[in-house]
Motif scaffolding. Structure first.
Motif, PDB file in Angstrom:
ATOM      1  N   MET A  79       0.876  -1.243  -0.268  1.00  0.00           N
ATOM      2  CA  MET A  79       0.031   0.090  -0.042  1.00  0.00           C
ATOM      3  C   MET A  79       0.862   1.215  -0.131  1.00  0.00           C
ATOM      4  N   THR A  80       2.177   1.248   0.864  1.00  0.00           N
ATOM      5  CA  THR A  80       2.775   2.362   0.815  1.00  0.00           C
ATOM      6  C   THR A  80       3.563   2.520  -0.540  1.00  0.00           C
ATOM      7  N   ARG A  81       3.939   1.569  -1.378  1.00  0.00           N
ATOM      8  CA  ARG A  81       4.440   1.877  -2.644  1.00  0.00           C
ATOM      9  C   ARG A  81       3.135   2.342  -3.578  1.00  0.00           C
ATOM     10  N   LYS A  82       1.952   1.856  -3.398  1.00  0.00           N
ATOM     11  CA  LYS A  82       0.683   2.294  -4.173  1.00  0.00           C
ATOM     12  C   LYS A  82       0.398   3.599  -4.152  1.00  0.00           C
ATOM     13  N   VAL A  83       0.483   4.135  -2.811  1.00  0.00           N
ATOM     14  CA  VAL A  83       0.189   5.564  -2.593  1.00  0.00           C
ATOM     15  C   VAL A  83       1.385   6.578  -2.885  1.00  0.00           C
ATOM     16  N   ALA A  84       2.405   5.890  -2.932  1.00  0.00           N
ATOM     17  CA  ALA A  84       3.579   6.656  -3.371  1.00  0.00           C
ATOM     18  C   ALA A  84       3.997   6.705  -4.841  1.00  0.00           C
ATOM     19  N   GLY A  85       3.145   5.950  -5.528  1.00  0.00           N
ATOM     20  CA  GLY A  85       3.266   5.979  -6.903  1.00  0.00           C
ATOM     21  C   GLY A  85       4.631   5.081  -7.367  1.00  0.00           C
ATOM     22  N   GLY A  86       4.972   4.267  -6.681  1.00  0.00           N
ATOM     23  CA  GLY A  86       6.027   3.487  -6.687  1.00  0.00           C
ATOM     24  C   GLY A  86       7.559   4.004  -6.316  1.00  0.00           C
ATOM     25  N   GLU A  87       7.511   5.142  -5.563  1.00  0.00           N
ATOM     26  CA  GLU A  87       8.744   5.690  -5.348  1.00  0.00           C
ATOM     27  C   GLU A  87       8.866   5.929  -3.951  1.00  0.00           C
ATOM     28  N   VAL A  88       9.292   4.986  -3.180  1.00  0.00           N
ATOM     29  CA  VAL A  88       9.487   5.052  -1.540  1.00  0.00           C
ATOM     30  C   VAL A  88      11.402   4.761  -1.445  1.00  0.00           C
ATOM     31  N   THR A  89      11.663   5.579  -0.486  1.00  0.00           N
ATOM     32  CA  THR A  89      12.885   5.569  -0.371  1.00  0.00           C
ATOM     33  C   THR A  89      13.075   5.134   1.184  1.00  0.00           C
TER      34      THR A  89
END
Length: 108
Positions: A79-89
């Motif tokens: 879900m984190t990847r989804k809300v971030a549009g795939g850009e998570v660091t």
């Protein structure tokens, strides 16, 4: 103690739904007898835009592996990847010092 900072910009969905998801994740950690008291987790947001910062602390490698094995963690990570549009660091960070009144007691 190991510490991590997770950063992203909120891009998809509603903030209300996302904040509820964050709350469910934190509750799942607190309700898990193997994880409770062994993980510190905070979510913060830049007041002026959609940038989020999550601060996570785990007591040891075994706790981190236990968390990563849980279905609720896998769902939250997706879900984190989804809300971030795939850009998570995700950045490992090092604790240098803290006030005695910190809610992350013993995190050094």
């Amino acid at each position: 103690m190991k510490h991590f900072m997770i950063r992203y910009e909120f891009k998809n969905g509603t903030t209300e739904a996302w904040h509820q998801e964050i709350g469910r994740f934190i509750k799942a950690i607190d309700d898990d007898p193997e994880l409770k008291g062994r993980i510190g987790y905070r979510c913060l947001k830049n007041r002026d835009d959609g940038h989020y910062f999550h601060l996570a602390s785990v007591t040891d490698d075994a706790t981190q592996k236990t968390l990563q094995s849980r279905d609720f963690f896998k769902h939250y990570q997706e879900m984190t990847r989804k809300v971030a549009g795939g850009e998570v660091t995700v950045t490992p960070i090092e604790m240098i010092d803290q006030t005695a009144d910190s809610s992350f007691r013993g995190a050094r």
